[in-house]
Design an enzyme around this catalytic site. Structure first.
Site, PDB file in Angstrom:
ATOM      1  N   SER A 186       2.198  -6.044  -0.222  1.00 60.30           N
ATOM      2  CA  SER A 186       2.082  -6.271   1.216  1.00 60.30           C
ATOM      3  C   SER A 186       0.768  -6.904   1.644  1.00 60.30           C
ATOM      4  O   SER A 186       0.730  -7.603   2.646  1.00 60.30           O
ATOM      5  CB  SER A 186       2.273  -4.945   1.957  1.00 60.30           C
ATOM      6  OG  SER A 186       1.351  -3.966   1.487  1.00 60.30           O
ATOM      7  N   HIS A 214       8.649  -5.874   1.767  1.00 65.48           N
ATOM      8  CA  HIS A 214       8.399  -7.230   2.273  1.00 65.48           C
ATOM      9  C   HIS A 214       9.299  -8.283   1.642  1.00 65.48           C
ATOM     10  O   HIS A 214       9.381  -9.402   2.139  1.00 65.48           O
ATOM     11  CB  HIS A 214       6.932  -7.617   2.067  1.00 65.48           C
ATOM     12  CG  HIS A 214       6.011  -6.880   2.972  1.00 65.48           C
ATOM     13  ND1 HIS A 214       5.720  -7.302   4.238  1.00 65.48           N
ATOM     14  CD2 HIS A 214       5.362  -5.709   2.808  1.00 65.48           C
ATOM     15  CE1 HIS A 214       4.907  -6.435   4.824  1.00 65.48           C
ATOM     16  NE2 HIS A 214       4.672  -5.455   3.967  1.00 65.48           N
ATOM     17  N   LYS A 245      10.881  -4.988   8.768  1.00 68.52           N
ATOM     18  CA  LYS A 245      10.151  -6.232   8.541  1.00 68.52           C
ATOM     19  C   LYS A 245      11.105  -7.402   8.766  1.00 68.52           C
ATOM     20  O   LYS A 245      11.455  -7.653   9.902  1.00 68.52           O
ATOM     21  CB  LYS A 245       9.471  -6.166   7.185  1.00 68.52           C
ATOM     22  CG  LYS A 245       8.270  -5.208   7.314  1.00 68.52           C
ATOM     23  CD  LYS A 245       7.737  -4.585   6.077  1.00 68.52           C
ATOM     24  CE  LYS A 245       6.590  -3.651   6.452  1.00 68.52           C
ATOM     25  NZ  LYS A 245       6.234  -2.710   5.408  1.00 68.52           N
TER      26      LYS A 245
END
Ligand SMILES: *Cc1c(COP(=O)(O)O)cnc(C)c1O
Length: 397
Positions: A186, A214, A245
């Site tokens: 990340s 992610h 996300k």
């Protein structure tokens, strides 16, 4: 910085905050005055936003919003109870079956957040007498999950599978081992060596735990994530990821074999003892998965934008991490200098705040730039001009 006895006394709070301020490590909440997007209202003006994880713009996609509104109208704003009591509603069930189908696994399970998933699942998979091997740059929630398990854990050098192997060789016979890693890191934007880790897990009879928060929606030819990107979907049958996300919603999931998911339903305390996620957020995630599959052009735009911004920043002479993703960290080092640079950027119309310890290791403070599919090339060029001016003013380039 543990809270000591008597910490509730204001003096202690003040002293701790002062110590943090002396190191430029205090944080404060700032309000974004509009919906997230490529350009937002912040500090009473329009700025280009370059720090959101809404990589595909799905948090404001009309179909995603509509799905959330419809499910909220039909099933209410809250689920009313935990999943195992009476909080399992059709959107939860549908999202779990969509996720399993999308990821090509037997089953899936939702969690309130990625943080909770890691905090709960890791202690369920490894007992106190087990051993955990953890990448040095793992997300804080993974570290906390490891701590909560009570198992011993050893930190291996970032992305260093040879180091993992040497630790595996030294473990005592029959001791259960869990290897823990982010899929896409990340704060650095690089990828875990998943083929090597998966092979080691098989060879040494260890369990591999990948958190692809992610990677989901971003990596891989069809957006299934880092495991797809690195071609190890057959080798890695279980992993977790988040919905907050690229999927533009909130929550997290685990996907894997049915037996394993059933085991989690019965053992993960942050799954059992918490109210089910609101039906609207589950419905939003279902719609987001649908958009990811039906609008591959969003991922194409994301990558085109990523390359444009990355090469622009490189050309300006900023020191970047070895990123291979839309996470484009500019390494600065000193926390105070990073704060000053972030303020300069904001002055020139770009919002991307300083990332400091303990989010990243000491003296590796950075601006973690993220780009989305929704930025236009002219916005990115405008941002690059801001980076140039701010970089010169802060003596970084
Ligand atoms: C963001 C992140 C989390 C936390 O997920 P939330 O749903 O925001 O709680 C967990 N793991 C990794 C690797 C992350 O990047």
């Amino acid at each position: 910085m543990g809270i000591r006895k008597g910490a509730w006394k204001g003096l202690m709070f003040q002293r701790t905050l002062q110590q943090m301020a002396d190191q430029s490590l205090t944080r404060r909440l700032r309000v974004l005055e509009s919906a997230t997007g490529p350009v937002v209202q912040f500090s009473n003006r329009q700025v280009i936003l370059l720090c959101s994880n809404d990589y595909l713009g799905l948090a404001t996609h009309h179909a995603v919003i509509k799905a959330a509104v419809q499910a909220t109208e039909q099933y209410g704003s809250g689920a009313g109870a935990s999943r195992l009591i009476c909080g399992t509603l059709p959107p939860h069930q549908k999202l779990e079956s969509f996720l399993a189908e999308f990821k090509g696994t037997e089953s899936a399970l939702l969690f309130g957040s990625g943080y909770l998933a890691n905090l709960g699942i890791i202690p369920s998979l490894i007992a106190r007498k087990g051993l955990i091997l953890l990448d040095r740059l793992c997300h804080a929630s993974l570290i906390d999950g490891c701590r909560l398990s009570g198992a011993d854990f050893r930190v291996f050098r970032h992305r260093d599978s040879a180091h993992v192997e040497s630790l595996l060789k030294r473990r005592s016979p029959n001791r259960p081992v869990l290897i823990v890693t982010d899929g896409l890191f990340s704060m650095d934007g690089d990828l875990a060596p998943l083929p090597e880790l998966a092979a080691l897990a098989t060879r040494y009879d260890a369990t591999l735990y990948v958190d692809d928060a992610h990677g989901t929606g971003v990596m891989g030819p069809t957006g299934r994530g880092t495991i797809e990107e690195l071609g190890v979907e057959h080798e890695i049958r279980f992993h977790i990821g988040t919905l907050g996300k690229a999927l533009g919603s909130c929550g997290a999931y685990a996907v894997g074999p049915r037996e394993m998911i059933d085991y989690l339903v019965n053992t993960v305390r942050p799954f059992i003892f918490t109210t089910a996620p609101p039906p609207g957020t589950a419905a939003a995630a279902i719609a987001a998965l649908d958009v990811i599959q039906r609008e591959p052009e969003r991922r194409a735009r994301l990558w085109a934008n990523r390359h444009h911004l990355f090469h622009g920043l490189e050309r300006l002479g900023f020191r970047m991490t070895a990123t291979v993703s839309p996470i484009l960290p500019i390494l600065i080092g000193d926390a105070k200098q990073t704060l000053i640079f972030a303020e300069q950027l904001l002055m020139h119309g770009v919002y991307a705040p300083a990332i400091r310890p303990p989010t990243v290791p000491g003296e590796t403070s950075r601006i973690r730039v993220t780009v989305t599919s929704e930025h236009t090339i002219s916005q990115l060029d405008e941002a690059l001009r801001a980076f140039e001016l701010a970089g010169r003013a802060s003596n970084l380039i």
